[in-house]
Write a protein that holds these residues in place. Sequence first.
Motif, mmCIF file in Angstrom:
data_model
loop_
_atom_site.group_PDB
_atom_site.id
_atom_site.type_symbol
_atom_site.label_atom_id
_atom_site.label_comp_id
_atom_site.label_asym_id
_atom_site.label_seq_id
_atom_site.Cartn_x
_atom_site.Cartn_y
_atom_site.Cartn_z
ATOM 1 N N VAL A 188 -14.886 -22.865 14.577
ATOM 2 C CA VAL A 188 -14.324 -22.201 15.747
ATOM 3 C C VAL A 188 -15.344 -22.275 16.887
ATOM 4 O O VAL A 188 -16.431 -21.733 16.790
ATOM 5 C CB VAL A 188 -13.996 -20.720 15.453
ATOM 6 C CG1 VAL A 188 -13.498 -20.022 16.711
ATOM 7 C CG2 VAL A 188 -12.949 -20.620 14.369
ATOM 8 N N LEU A 189 -14.995 -22.982 17.952
ATOM 9 C CA LEU A 189 -15.899 -23.103 19.096
ATOM 10 C C LEU A 189 -15.711 -21.944 20.062
ATOM 11 O O LEU A 189 -16.627 -21.571 20.775
ATOM 12 C CB LEU A 189 -15.649 -24.411 19.856
ATOM 13 C CG LEU A 189 -15.846 -25.706 19.081
ATOM 14 C CD1 LEU A 189 -15.616 -26.896 20.005
ATOM 15 C CD2 LEU A 189 -17.227 -25.774 18.474
ATOM 16 N N ARG A 190 -14.484 -21.426 20.132
ATOM 17 C CA ARG A 190 -14.214 -20.299 21.022
ATOM 18 C C ARG A 190 -13.142 -19.430 20.377
ATOM 19 O O ARG A 190 -12.029 -19.912 20.140
ATOM 20 C CB ARG A 190 -13.704 -20.810 22.387
ATOM 21 C CG ARG A 190 -13.303 -19.690 23.338
ATOM 22 C CD ARG A 190 -12.904 -20.195 24.715
ATOM 23 N NE ARG A 190 -11.573 -20.801 24.732
ATOM 24 C CZ ARG A 190 -11.020 -21.360 25.798
ATOM 25 N NH1 ARG A 190 -11.697 -21.434 26.938
ATOM 26 N NH2 ARG A 190 -9.813 -21.871 25.727
ATOM 27 N N PRO A 191 -13.435 -18.150 20.079
ATOM 28 C CA PRO A 191 -12.360 -17.272 19.621
ATOM 29 C C PRO A 191 -11.389 -17.074 20.776
ATOM 30 O O PRO A 191 -11.805 -17.089 21.937
ATOM 31 C CB PRO A 191 -13.079 -15.970 19.265
ATOM 32 C CG PRO A 191 -14.409 -16.020 19.931
ATOM 33 C CD PRO A 191 -14.718 -17.442 20.268
ATOM 34 N N GLY A 192 -10.117 -16.911 20.487
ATOM 35 C CA GLY A 192 -9.153 -16.800 21.591
ATOM 36 C C GLY A 192 -7.837 -16.233 21.127
ATOM 37 O O GLY A 192 -7.776 -15.457 20.167
ATOM 38 N N GLY A 193 -6.772 -16.659 21.790
ATOM 39 C CA GLY A 193 -5.448 -16.059 21.642
ATOM 40 C C GLY A 193 -4.829 -16.179 20.261
ATOM 41 O O GLY A 193 -3.869 -15.470 19.959
ATOM 42 N N LEU A 194 -5.315 -17.076 19.429
ATOM 43 C CA LEU A 194 -4.845 -17.134 18.043
ATOM 44 C C LEU A 194 -5.946 -16.510 17.195
ATOM 45 O O LEU A 194 -7.063 -17.030 17.154
ATOM 46 C CB LEU A 194 -4.610 -18.587 17.611
ATOM 47 C CG LEU A 194 -4.108 -18.765 16.183
ATOM 48 C CD1 LEU A 194 -2.703 -18.193 16.027
ATOM 49 C CD2 LEU A 194 -4.094 -20.239 15.802
ATOM 50 N N CYS A 195 -5.652 -15.383 16.539
ATOM 51 C CA CYS A 195 -6.768 -14.668 15.901
ATOM 52 C C CYS A 195 -7.141 -15.322 14.579
ATOM 53 O O CYS A 195 -6.350 -15.995 13.931
ATOM 54 C CB CYS A 195 -6.473 -13.174 15.780
ATOM 55 S SG CYS A 195 -5.157 -12.784 14.665
ATOM 56 N N ILE A 196 -8.415 -15.082 14.204
ATOM 57 C CA ILE A 196 -8.982 -15.724 13.017
ATOM 58 C C ILE A 196 -8.188 -15.355 11.758
ATOM 59 O O ILE A 196 -7.958 -16.199 10.901
ATOM 60 C CB ILE A 196 -10.471 -15.295 12.843
ATOM 61 C CG1 ILE A 196 -11.269 -15.535 14.124
ATOM 62 C CG2 ILE A 196 -11.122 -15.982 11.652
ATOM 63 C CD1 ILE A 196 -11.505 -16.965 14.472
ATOM 64 N N GLU A 197 -7.734 -14.086 11.695
ATOM 65 C CA GLU A 197 -6.958 -13.681 10.521
ATOM 66 C C GLU A 197 -5.697 -14.534 10.374
ATOM 67 O O GLU A 197 -5.335 -14.936 9.280
ATOM 68 C CB GLU A 197 -6.532 -12.204 10.624
ATOM 69 C CG GLU A 197 -7.649 -11.211 10.419
ATOM 70 C CD GLU A 197 -8.266 -10.770 11.732
ATOM 71 O OE1 GLU A 197 -8.362 -11.614 12.655
ATOM 72 O OE2 GLU A 197 -8.658 -9.602 11.828
ATOM 73 N N GLU A 198 -5.023 -14.787 11.523
ATOM 74 C CA GLU A 198 -3.802 -15.594 11.472
ATOM 75 C C GLU A 198 -4.112 -17.007 10.993
ATOM 76 O O GLU A 198 -3.381 -17.590 10.208
ATOM 77 C CB GLU A 198 -3.191 -15.685 12.873
ATOM 78 C CG GLU A 198 -1.995 -14.806 13.097
ATOM 79 C CD GLU A 198 -1.508 -14.896 14.537
ATOM 80 O OE1 GLU A 198 -0.625 -15.724 14.804
ATOM 81 O OE2 GLU A 198 -2.042 -14.154 15.386
ATOM 82 N N LEU A 199 -5.222 -17.550 11.506
ATOM 83 C CA LEU A 199 -5.643 -18.888 11.095
ATOM 84 C C LEU A 199 -5.919 -18.915 9.604
ATOM 85 O O LEU A 199 -5.454 -19.795 8.886
ATOM 86 C CB LEU A 199 -6.946 -19.263 11.808
ATOM 87 C CG LEU A 199 -6.834 -19.926 13.158
ATOM 88 C CD1 LEU A 199 -8.187 -19.947 13.841
ATOM 89 C CD2 LEU A 199 -6.311 -21.347 12.991
ATOM 90 N N LYS A 200 -6.652 -17.918 9.166
ATOM 91 C CA LYS A 200 -7.041 -17.883 7.754
ATOM 92 C C LYS A 200 -5.840 -17.669 6.855
ATOM 93 O O LYS A 200 -5.775 -18.238 5.773
ATOM 94 C CB LYS A 200 -8.060 -16.781 7.519
ATOM 95 C CG LYS A 200 -9.449 -17.180 7.902
ATOM 96 C CD LYS A 200 -10.378 -16.088 7.447
ATOM 97 C CE LYS A 200 -11.778 -16.582 7.286
ATOM 98 N NZ LYS A 200 -12.665 -15.467 6.933
ATOM 99 N N ALA A 201 -4.888 -16.836 7.312
ATOM 100 C CA ALA A 201 -3.730 -16.535 6.471
ATOM 101 C C ALA A 201 -2.981 -17.826 6.145
ATOM 102 O O ALA A 201 -2.530 -18.038 5.031
ATOM 103 C CB ALA A 201 -2.812 -15.551 7.172
ATOM 104 N N LEU A 202 -2.879 -18.710 7.138
ATOM 105 C CA LEU A 202 -2.127 -19.947 6.902
ATOM 106 C C LEU A 202 -2.989 -21.082 6.387
ATOM 107 O O LEU A 202 -2.546 -21.881 5.581
ATOM 108 C CB LEU A 202 -1.416 -20.367 8.186
ATOM 109 C CG LEU A 202 0.017 -19.867 8.226
ATOM 110 C CD1 LEU A 202 0.457 -19.564 9.622
ATOM 111 C CD2 LEU A 202 0.947 -20.875 7.591
ATOM 112 N N MET A 203 -4.233 -21.162 6.890
ATOM 113 C CA MET A 203 -5.068 -22.305 6.538
ATOM 114 C C MET A 203 -6.127 -21.910 5.514
ATOM 115 O O MET A 203 -7.006 -22.704 5.206
ATOM 116 C CB MET A 203 -5.757 -22.860 7.791
ATOM 117 C CG MET A 203 -4.801 -23.172 8.919
ATOM 118 S SD MET A 203 -3.544 -24.380 8.467
ATOM 119 C CE MET A 203 -4.543 -25.855 8.357
ATOM 120 N N GLY A 204 -6.029 -20.702 5.018
ATOM 121 C CA GLY A 204 -7.060 -20.125 4.167
ATOM 122 C C GLY A 204 -7.496 -21.033 3.042
ATOM 123 O O GLY A 204 -8.686 -21.289 2.854
#
Length: 323
Positions: A188-204
């Motif tokens: 992650v180069l910049r945290p932003g409008g898609l939260c890390i939890e959402e990313l992890k939930a799908l791409m975990g």
Amino acid sequence: MTNLLTAHQIHQACELWRHHETVAVPTETVYGLAADATSDQGVASIFHMKGRPQFNPLIVHVATLEKALEIAVFSPLALQYAAAFWPGPLTLVLPRTPQSPLSHLVSAGLDTVAIRIPAHPMTQQLLQAYENPIAAPSANRSNDISPTSAADVYSSLGKKVPLILDGGSCSIGLESTIIDLTEDVPVVLRPGGLCIEELKALMGSIMEHEQQTSSTVLKAPIFKAPGMMKRHYAPQRPLRLRAERPYPGEAFLAFGPHHPYADLNLSTTGCVREAAASLFRMMRQLDAPPFTGIAVSPIPMTGLGVAINDRLTRAATPADISS
Ligand code: TXA
Ligand code: MG
């Protein structure tokens, strides 16, 4: 506020792009200052209008994955990210295709490109109507607070922009999350409008598959994005973080219930998503006389709180240690 552009507005924007001009467009994250990404002249005028250093590359916007495949090399993992989160507030940094028609200015000479498919219906209309990809950084002067309304664009860039399209307030209100997929481990180069939890939930499963990933993601080596200066997104007045109450002269930007001293409240219910959508607007509102500074309540590091704290920390960094 209607969510669609007229045929005349679409025609006007496309004609300006064909003539290497810029157009300010609403997206679901923040307003962008957009030009034809294949035009050196168009891209140069974005840098010029923003006063942006040319080593800081721009994000390229396309309407469809098919278009994205023409300008960037997608690994199987990149295709999974695209399928899961596009259109939406996620930018992927990928290798440029060898035959890429993009101006080299867009990537600031790097062999990678940052690319996203925005969800905003007006941006979609424009990208579908125009023949080339569109480069668009946030539509503010470099280092200013990003604009979340057409009026914000006007107050930051004024009459210099030939056309500002009004799509109302941005629903997310923070820039996209940027993920670098050019190394073995997604970063992650910049945290932003898609939260890390959402990313992890799908791409975990994929992220955890890589040993270092979970720590890499949360520590976010923000220096890798050339544009992630320590001081950024900054109001004119000094910002004081994790404040319980204002000092004399300060405005108080509160978060959560029970704040009798609040001048404005990012979310009286303590909702970080609501706070994200209001953050830049409220920072602009309080960056005005009679206040001499802005004190901000602590914001939890959950969901979009990570990106909010990232922006606040940069905004609070004194000018003399910016990079
Ligand atoms: O939500 C958004 O992302 C908005 C809207 C308009 O799409 N755009 C935006 O662009 O925030 P900008 O230019 O303000 O931020 C782009 C960031 C910069 O930090 C830049 O350094 C990074 O993306 N970036 C662009 N290309 C890159 C690359 N090839 N490698 C690493 N970082 C890159
Ligand atoms: Mg910006």
